[in-house]
Design an enzyme around this catalytic site. Sequence first.
Site, PDB file in Angstrom:
ATOM      1  N   SER A 160       0.955  -1.149  -0.051  1.00 43.82           N
ATOM      2  CA  SER A 160       0.098  -0.003  -0.049  1.00 43.82           C
ATOM      3  C   SER A 160       0.917   1.322  -0.054  1.00 43.82           C
ATOM      4  O   SER A 160       1.872   1.354   0.665  1.00 43.82           O
ATOM      5  CB  SER A 160      -0.825   0.041   1.297  1.00 43.82           C
ATOM      6  OG  SER A 160      -1.413   1.274   1.499  1.00 43.82           O
ATOM      7  N   TYR A 213      -2.037   0.443   9.850  1.00 46.49           N
ATOM      8  CA  TYR A 213      -2.264  -0.287   8.717  1.00 46.49           C
ATOM      9  C   TYR A 213      -1.137  -0.376   8.039  1.00 46.49           C
ATOM     10  O   TYR A 213      -0.485  -1.164   7.617  1.00 46.49           O
ATOM     11  CB  TYR A 213      -3.730   0.265   7.973  1.00 46.49           C
ATOM     12  CG  TYR A 213      -3.570  -0.295   6.543  1.00 46.49           C
ATOM     13  CD1 TYR A 213      -3.894  -1.329   6.352  1.00 46.49           C
ATOM     14  CD2 TYR A 213      -3.341   0.769   5.558  1.00 46.49           C
ATOM     15  CE1 TYR A 213      -4.027  -1.895   4.983  1.00 46.49           C
ATOM     16  CE2 TYR A 213      -3.506   0.451   4.319  1.00 46.49           C
ATOM     17  CZ  TYR A 213      -3.888  -1.101   3.902  1.00 46.49           C
ATOM     18  OH  TYR A 213      -3.973  -1.690   2.692  1.00 46.49           O
ATOM     19  N   LYS A 262       1.555  -3.165   6.792  1.00 47.94           N
ATOM     20  CA  LYS A 262       2.131  -3.462   5.313  1.00 47.94           C
ATOM     21  C   LYS A 262       3.512  -3.411   5.177  1.00 47.94           C
ATOM     22  O   LYS A 262       4.168  -4.302   4.340  1.00 47.94           O
ATOM     23  CB  LYS A 262       1.369  -2.671   4.270  1.00 47.94           C
ATOM     24  CG  LYS A 262      -0.238  -2.944   4.415  1.00 47.94           C
ATOM     25  CD  LYS A 262      -0.542  -4.128   3.473  1.00 47.94           C
ATOM     26  CE  LYS A 262      -1.980  -4.311   3.203  1.00 47.94           C
ATOM     27  NZ  LYS A 262      -2.361  -5.378   2.390  1.00 47.94           N
TER      28      LYS A 262
END
Length: 329
Positions: A116, A140, A144
């Site tokens: 991402s 988040y 990743k």
Amino acid sequence: MTVLVTGGAGYIGSHMVLELIRKDYDVVIIDSLEKGHEESIKKSKLYVGNLRDGKLLDKVFTENKIDGVIHFAAYSLVGESVKNPSIYYENNIESTRVLLDAMIRHDCFKIVFSSSAAVYGSPTTDLIGEDELTNPTNTYGETKLVMEKMMKRYEIAYGLKYVALRYFNAAGADLSGEIGEVHNPESHLIPLVLDVALGKREKINIFGGDYETKDGTCIRDYIHVTDLCSAHLLALQYLNNHRESNVFNLGNGVGYSVLEVVDMVERVTNIPIEREIVEKRDGDPPVLVASSQKAKEILGWCPKYNELEKIIETAWSFKKNYPNGYKEK
Ligand code: UFG
């Protein structure tokens, strides 16, 4: 070639499954169906369960000769990840560890990973390249980045080869109008604005109106989900042909503000959209726009649906077909 798709019933995963089938790959899916939708999967073998279940993974790898993995399964909500980091470490990082261990146990050494733009945090450059400093602003993005680093470590230890695709804002729907973006509850900008057009929501809340951007709202690079899928297919071929790991950004290189997206939805649907500026959302970087030059040069990637208007048109066709999600057409 048989490909295992983790999270194959999710938004991007289900589009990937469809593209793989269209290209005559055999597809095996693992999905917990916690967020995914069984209705979105066409003609493939589904194992329902959690990736952290190593025994289930042994069964999947024993019953199928898996040549490569495309790994989507993960929690992916920026705001939620800031409020509840623990479930992100457990569901994203621990699952990936169990998956990678299973791959090594079963001599499967190729993985395409759904990474991402969130790994970069809040860069100050106009176009973000792969060499940009990685400094996530939310849990988040951090998970990743850790997952990418795990793959690097498994490469050093066991010879695993990976391609990490750092995508910017996935949007739009398959041109058939049969699968698209459905989250429960809905959390993403374009489907939320389309819900306003459908009369299912009164207005769209715009998170922050005083960012240092052209109109004060956040800027993002929206990339059509089918274009993302074509990059994954090219990444699989790259791993087959070159047997080396790599990292690529995937975006269109053009940023649109939240207000521009809302205006474009008005234009595509021909329906006025009520909007209100509200509090900023935790962890949101002001501007994220990709340079995808590397993917174009090395993978030969060529996005086809790069106009925001086209992206929203496809999302709108799907929404009109499935106004209440997959369950009630
Ligand atoms: N937004 C609103 N109102 C809403 C929802 C979103 O103003 O009701 C704004 C957000 O603040 C953001 C933009 O619209 O500026 C896009 O938000 P999304 O929630 O649709 O997407 P994100 O940019 O938060 O996140 C997406 C993916 C992540 C990925 C990230 C990378 O969901 O997985 O892009 O840029 F990490």
